[in-house]
Design a protein around this motif. Structure first.
Motif, PDB file in Angstrom:
ATOM      1  N   PRO A   1       0.805  -1.227   0.000  1.00 51.45           N
ATOM      2  CA  PRO A   1       0.000   0.000   0.000  1.00 51.45           C
ATOM      3  C   PRO A   1       0.834   1.271   0.000  1.00 51.45           C
ATOM      4  CG  PRO A   1      -0.921  -1.587   1.546  1.00 51.45           C
ATOM      5  CD  PRO A   1       0.385  -2.156   1.069  1.00 51.45           C
ATOM      6  N   LEU A   2       1.968   1.279   0.703  1.00 50.43           N
ATOM      7  CA  LEU A   2       2.782   2.494   0.754  1.00 50.43           C
ATOM      8  C   LEU A   2       3.267   2.889  -0.633  1.00 50.43           C
ATOM      9  CD1 LEU A   2       4.043   4.637   2.613  1.00 50.43           C
ATOM     10  CD2 LEU A   2       6.061   3.184   2.784  1.00 50.43           C
ATOM     11  N   ASP A   3       3.608   1.906  -1.473  1.00 50.77           N
ATOM     12  CA  ASP A   3       4.034   2.205  -2.834  1.00 50.77           C
ATOM     13  C   ASP A   3       2.868   2.777  -3.642  1.00 50.77           C
ATOM     14  OD1 ASP A   3       6.652   1.241  -2.379  1.00 50.77           O
ATOM     15  OD2 ASP A   3       5.943  -0.810  -2.653  1.00 50.77           O
ATOM     16  N   ARG A   4       1.690   2.265  -3.417  1.00 56.14           N
ATOM     17  CA  ARG A   4       0.515   2.796  -4.103  1.00 56.14           C
ATOM     18  C   ARG A   4       0.241   4.242  -3.689  1.00 56.14           C
ATOM     19  NH1 ARG A   4      -2.671  -0.697  -6.825  1.00 56.14           N
ATOM     20  NH2 ARG A   4      -2.154  -2.918  -6.664  1.00 56.14           N
ATOM     21  N   LEU A   5       0.447   4.537  -2.424  1.00 59.22           N
ATOM     22  CA  LEU A   5       0.186   5.893  -1.942  1.00 59.22           C
ATOM     23  C   LEU A   5       1.055   6.919  -2.662  1.00 59.22           C
ATOM     24  CD1 LEU A   5      -0.203   5.326   1.918  1.00 59.22           C
ATOM     25  CD2 LEU A   5      -2.004   5.696   0.223  1.00 59.22           C
ATOM     26  N   GLN A   6       2.289   6.555  -2.992  1.00 59.35           N
ATOM     27  CA  GLN A   6       3.148   7.487  -3.709  1.00 59.35           C
ATOM     28  C   GLN A   6       2.602   7.779  -5.099  1.00 59.35           C
ATOM     29  OE1 GLN A   6       7.440   7.046  -3.147  1.00 59.35           O
ATOM     30  NE2 GLN A   6       7.049   5.366  -1.749  1.00 59.35           N
ATOM     31  N   VAL A   7       2.063   6.756  -5.755  1.00 57.75           N
ATOM     32  CA  VAL A   7       1.440   6.957  -7.068  1.00 57.75           C
ATOM     33  C   VAL A   7       0.199   7.835  -6.924  1.00 57.75           C
ATOM     34  CG1 VAL A   7       0.296   5.805  -9.007  1.00 57.75           C
ATOM     35  CG2 VAL A   7       2.324   4.771  -7.951  1.00 57.75           C
ATOM     36  N   ILE A   8      -0.609   7.550  -5.910  1.00 59.05           N
ATOM     37  CA  ILE A   8      -1.847   8.297  -5.692  1.00 59.05           C
ATOM     38  C   ILE A   8      -1.562   9.776  -5.451  1.00 59.05           C
ATOM     39  CG2 ILE A   8      -3.811   8.579  -4.130  1.00 59.05           C
ATOM     40  CD1 ILE A   8      -3.712   5.502  -3.732  1.00 59.05           C
ATOM     41  N   VAL A   9      -0.578  10.075  -4.597  1.00 61.42           N
ATOM     42  CA  VAL A   9      -0.251  11.469  -4.302  1.00 61.42           C
ATOM     43  C   VAL A   9       0.192  12.193  -5.568  1.00 61.42           C
ATOM     44  CG1 VAL A   9       1.325  13.000  -3.070  1.00 61.42           C
ATOM     45  CG2 VAL A   9       0.331  11.060  -1.894  1.00 61.42           C
TER      46      VAL A   9
ATOM     47  N   LEU B   1       6.692  10.662   2.386  1.00 60.73           N
ATOM     48  CA  LEU B   1       6.485   9.248   2.073  1.00 60.73           C
ATOM     49  C   LEU B   1       7.790   8.559   1.702  1.00 60.73           C
ATOM     50  CD1 LEU B   1       3.209   9.384  -0.061  1.00 60.73           C
ATOM     51  CD2 LEU B   1       3.459   8.424   2.227  1.00 60.73           C
ATOM     52  N   GLY B   2       8.660   9.277   0.976  1.00 60.47           N
ATOM     53  CA  GLY B   2       9.922   8.685   0.562  1.00 60.47           C
ATOM     54  C   GLY B   2      10.811   8.318   1.728  1.00 60.47           C
ATOM     55  N   VAL B   3      10.699   9.064   2.819  1.00 57.56           N
ATOM     56  CA  VAL B   3      11.525   8.807   4.005  1.00 57.56           C
ATOM     57  C   VAL B   3      10.845   7.819   4.948  1.00 57.56           C
ATOM     58  CG1 VAL B   3      12.621   9.868   6.022  1.00 57.56           C
ATOM     59  CG2 VAL B   3      12.594  11.087   3.831  1.00 57.56           C
ATOM     60  N   LEU B   4       9.519   7.911   5.040  1.00 59.41           N
ATOM     61  CA  LEU B   4       8.791   7.137   6.042  1.00 59.41           C
ATOM     62  C   LEU B   4       8.962   5.634   5.888  1.00 59.41           C
ATOM     63  CD1 LEU B   4       5.482   7.814   7.669  1.00 59.41           C
ATOM     64  CD2 LEU B   4       5.592   5.717   6.351  1.00 59.41           C
TER      65      LEU B   4
ATOM     66  N   VAL C   1      -4.605  -8.723  13.850  1.00 57.72           N
ATOM     67  CA  VAL C   1      -5.921  -9.051  14.407  1.00 57.72           C
ATOM     68  C   VAL C   1      -7.028  -8.756  13.398  1.00 57.72           C
ATOM     69  CG1 VAL C   1      -7.608  -8.361  16.160  1.00 57.72           C
ATOM     70  CG2 VAL C   1      -5.226  -8.785  16.818  1.00 57.72           C
ATOM     71  N   ALA C   2      -6.871  -7.650  12.652  1.00 62.92           N
ATOM     72  CA  ALA C   2      -7.889  -7.254  11.687  1.00 62.92           C
ATOM     73  C   ALA C   2      -7.759  -7.978  10.356  1.00 62.92           C
ATOM     74  CB  ALA C   2      -7.823  -5.745  11.458  1.00 62.92           C
ATOM     75  N   GLY C   3      -6.723  -8.798  10.199  1.00 59.74           N
ATOM     76  CA  GLY C   3      -6.529  -9.516   8.945  1.00 59.74           C
ATOM     77  C   GLY C   3      -6.197  -8.595   7.790  1.00 59.74           C
ATOM     78  N   MET C   4      -5.429  -7.560   8.057  1.00 53.83           N
ATOM     79  CA  MET C   4      -5.114  -6.574   7.033  1.00 53.83           C
ATOM     80  C   MET C   4      -4.071  -7.090   6.053  1.00 53.83           C
ATOM     81  SD  MET C   4      -5.062  -2.977   9.155  1.00 53.83           S
ATOM     82  CE  MET C   4      -6.556  -2.346   9.946  1.00 53.83           C
ATOM     83  N   VAL C   5      -4.011  -6.463   4.894  1.00 50.82           N
ATOM     84  CA  VAL C   5      -3.057  -6.841   3.860  1.00 50.82           C
ATOM     85  C   VAL C   5      -1.638  -6.541   4.330  1.00 50.82           C
ATOM     86  CG1 VAL C   5      -4.721  -6.446   2.010  1.00 50.82           C
ATOM     87  CG2 VAL C   5      -3.208  -4.574   2.739  1.00 50.82           C
ATOM     88  N   SER C   6      -0.676  -7.181   3.707  1.00 52.72           N
ATOM     89  CA  SER C   6       0.724  -6.962   4.061  1.00 52.72           C
ATOM     90  C   SER C   6       1.103  -5.503   3.851  1.00 52.72           C
ATOM     91  CB  SER C   6       1.604  -7.859   3.181  1.00 52.72           C
ATOM     92  OG  SER C   6       2.967  -7.726   3.534  1.00 52.72           O
ATOM     93  N   GLY C   7       1.780  -4.939   4.832  1.00 53.18           N
ATOM     94  CA  GLY C   7       2.200  -3.547   4.746  1.00 53.18           C
ATOM     95  C   GLY C   7       1.128  -2.550   5.130  1.00 53.18           C
ATOM     96  N   ALA C   8       0.012  -3.031   5.693  1.00 56.28           N
ATOM     97  CA  ALA C   8      -1.082  -2.126   6.056  1.00 56.28           C
ATOM     98  C   ALA C   8      -0.654  -1.108   7.104  1.00 56.28           C
ATOM     99  CB  ALA C   8      -2.280  -2.923   6.565  1.00 56.28           C
ATOM    100  N   GLY C   9       0.201  -1.536   8.046  1.00 59.24           N
ATOM    101  CA  GLY C   9       0.636  -0.617   9.098  1.00 59.24           C
ATOM    102  C   GLY C   9       1.339   0.604   8.538  1.00 59.24           C
ATOM    103  N   GLU C  10       2.182   0.399   7.524  1.00 58.16           N
ATOM    104  CA  GLU C  10       2.858   1.533   6.884  1.00 58.16           C
ATOM    105  C   GLU C  10       1.844   2.500   6.291  1.00 58.16           C
ATOM    106  OE1 GLU C  10       7.078  -0.008   5.074  1.00 58.16           O
ATOM    107  OE2 GLU C  10       5.245  -0.571   3.999  1.00 58.16           O
ATOM    108  N   ALA C  11       0.796   1.958   5.674  1.00 63.90           N
ATOM    109  CA  ALA C  11      -0.216   2.805   5.056  1.00 63.90           C
ATOM    110  C   ALA C  11      -0.963   3.621   6.100  1.00 63.90           C
ATOM    111  CB  ALA C  11      -1.186   1.958   4.243  1.00 63.90           C
TER     112      ALA C  11
END
Length: 450
Positions: free
Chosen positions: A186-194, A297-300, A401-411
Motif C-alpha cells: 500500500p505504501l508504494d501505491r500511496l506514492q502513485v496516488i499522491v 512518504l519517501g523517508v517514512l 488481528v484485523a486480517g489486514m493486507v501486508s504492509g497495512a501498518g505503513e499505510a
C-alpha cells in the motif's frame, strides 16, 4: 535538589527552548514532569552552563515549532495530550487541531465513554445523529451523499471544504494503478496516488493556511478512497471507516475500527521525526503540499521509521503459536538484528502510544491468538531486558488481528502522518526562508588552481 522550569533553564544556558529539549533527547540533560511542565535539575543546568556546549556533539539543527512537543513517553499536539485525544477525538478533529489550533467541526462526545474505553462516534459515524446540531445533521447528510464511492474508488460528488476527494482526480488516481502489480504494498501505491492527485489539483500552489488545510482534507480523503478495495465498500463515514475496507476484507467491528481511528490519532505527528524534517525542508523551498507529502512518504518507508511496522508484521507472522516467541526473538538476537517494533530514539523508558494502542486492540479482540502472540513477544523481550515495545509493534498487532493486507501498518502510518507533515509545512510556508544545513567537510583539502 532544586528544580527549575524550562524557560529558566534555557535562559541560564543562553539557548532557545528547542535546543534545551534537543539536549534532553541526546541524553545531555535529564528532566521530570511537574503536571504539564518540564522541570530541570538546577545543579545540572549550572554545571552545563559552566562547561559550555557538550563536547563531541554535532551542532543541532533547531527549528522552532508550535505543532508538537515530545513529553517523557508521549507527544502533545498543540499542548494536548495525544493519548487523551486518541480516547476522545476522531482523526479528522485532530488533523484540524494540528492545522488550525482548533478541533473544528468534529467534536468529541466524552459522555459516550463506557468503562474507561472510549466509544465516541463523530458526526459521520452516528446514524442517529445524536448530539448534532441541525446544521451539523444537514452537513452530515450532504457529506454522505457526496461521498458515495464507485467500485473503482472515485467519489461521485464533492462537498466543498469537506473530507472528500475531487471526482476527476480520484478516478485518475485509480486508473493510474491499473497496471501495477497486485501484490504491491500500500505504501508504494500511496506514492502513485499522491502524484496523480497533485497533478490534477489546480489549487495545489495556494500556500496560505486555509488553502493548505483544504488541500489536506482532499489529499487525505484521496489517499484513502483511491486505494483498491479489499472488503465491502464503505461509501460514507469517517476516514477510519473508509480506510478499513481498503486494508482488510473482514467485516468491521466498532471496537476494531475505533482502534484504527485511535492509531491514526496517535500517529498524526511526532515533532521532527525524519520524514517530518524532510517534509519541512521541502516546504521551506515552497514545494506544494503534494510534493511535501511525497517527500515525507519517501523517508517514512525506511525500516528505522514507519517501515518498522512492516518488519514487526512479518515477525509476528512467524509466531504462529505464542510458544514460538522465544525462538523467533532469540534467532534475531543471535543474528545481531534489530527487533522491529521495539526501542525508541526519544522514549527511553517506553512509548505510551504503543501501550495504549495495544490495550485498545486487546480490548477489541479479547483472547485473539494474534494478541496472545504479541504479548508473548513482549514477555520474551522483557525477559531478555531488551527495549520496550513502541507503537510500530502495536500497529502490527492491530493489522494482524484485523486480517489486514501486508504492509497495512505503513499505510495507516503514512495517511495519519500526512496531517502532521502539512501542519509543519504551514509553519515553513509562513517563514519564507529556506532551510539550509551545512556539512562538516572531512574529505581531502580542496585543490586551488594556480
Amino acid at each position: 535538589m532544586d528544580w527549575i522550569d524550562a524557560a529558566t533553564a534555557a535562559d541560564r544556558l543562553g539557548v532557545k527552548p528547542a535546543t534545551l529539549y534537543a539536549y534532553v533527547s541526546r541524553g545531555v540533560l535529564k528532566r521530570r514532569h511537574d503536571g504539564r511542565r518540564s522541570m530541570f535539575d538546577a545543579a545540572e543546568i549550572e554545571q552545563l552552563a559552566r562547561r559550555g556546549r557538550p563536547r563531541g556533539q554535532p551542532p543541532e539543527l533547531v527549528i522552532e515549532s508550535s505543532v508538537t512537543a515530545l513529553g517523557l513517553d508521549r507527544p502533545y499536539y498543540r499542548g494536548h495530550d495525544a493519548l487523551t485525544l486518541a480516547r476522545t477525538h476522531p482523526f479528522e478533529s485532530v488533523a484540524e487541531l494540528l492545522w488550525t489550533g482548533s478541533p473544528g467541526m468534529w467534536p468529541a462526545d466524552p459522555s459516550a465513554s463506557q468503562g474507561g474505553r472510549d466509544t465516541t462516534r463523530h458526526e459521520a459515524a452516528d446514524p442517529g445523529g445524536r448530539g448534532l446540531s441541525r446544521r451539523e445533521e444537514a452537513d452530515r447528510g450532504r457529506a454522505a451523499r457526496a461521498a458515495e464511492v464507485d467500485r473503482g474508488g472515485a467519489s461521485r460528488g464533492v462537498e466543498p471544504g469537506g473530507w472528500a476527494g475531487e471526482v476527476g482526480a480520484l478516478r485518475a488516481a485509480v486508473a493510474a494503478q491499473r497496471g501495477l502489480p497486485a501484490e504491491l504494498l500500500p505504501l508504494d501505491r500511496l506514492q502513485v496516488i499522491v502524484t496523480v492527485l497533485g497533478a490534477s489539483d489546480s489549487l495545489r500552489h495556494q500556500l496560505d493556511p486555509v488553502s493548505v488545510a483544504a488541500t489536506g482534507r482532499r489529499l487525505i480523503s484521496g489517499l484513502v478512497d483511491a486505494l483498491p478495495l479489499v472488503g465491502a465498500e464503505s461509501a460514507t463515514g469517517s476516514i477510519a471507516e473508509r480506510l478499513w475496507p481498503r486494508l482488510t476484507g473482514r467485516e468491521p467491528t466498532p471496537a476494531l475500527v475505533d482502534a484504527l481511528r485511535a492509531a491514526m490519532v496517535l500517529l498524526a505527528d511526532h515533532e521532527l521525526a525524519a520524514s517530518t524534517l524532510a517534509a519541512r525542508v521541502a516546504a521551506s523551498a515552497k514545494a506544494d503540499p503534494y510534493a511535501v507529502v511525497l517527500t515525507g512518504l519517501g523517508v517514512l518507508g525506511g525500516p528505522l521509521h514507519g517501515g518498522a511496522s512492516y518488519g514487526a508484521e512479518r515477525m509476528l507472522a512467524e509466531i504462529t503459536d505464542p510458544g514460538l516467541a522465544p525462538r523467533v526473538i532469540g534467532e534475531r538476537v543471535r543474528r545481531g538484528e534489530r527487533i522491529p517494533g521495539f526501542g525508541h530514539s526519544v522514549y527511553n523508558n517506553g512509548d505510551a502510544r504503543g501501550a495504549a494502542l495495544l490495550d485498545l486492540v486487546e480490548s477489541a479482540a479479547p483472547g485473539h491468538d494474534r494478541v496472545a502472540a504479541a504479548r508473548a513477544v513482549l514477555s520474551e523481550t522483557r525477559r531478555r531486558r531488551l527495549p520496550e515495545h513502541n507503537i510500530d509493534m502495536a500497529l502490527a498487532t492491530l493489522a494482524a488481528v484485523a486480517g489486514m493486507v501486508s504492509g497495512a501498518g505503513e499505510a495507516v502510518f503514512a495517511i495519519a502522518r500526512t496531517a502532521g507533515w502539512l501542519a509543519h509545512a504551514m509553519e515553513e510556508y509562513s517563514k519564507g526562508t529556506l532551510l539550509r544545513l551545512r556539512a562538516s567537510y572531512t574529505g581531502p583539502p580542496p585543490i586551488h588552481a594556480t
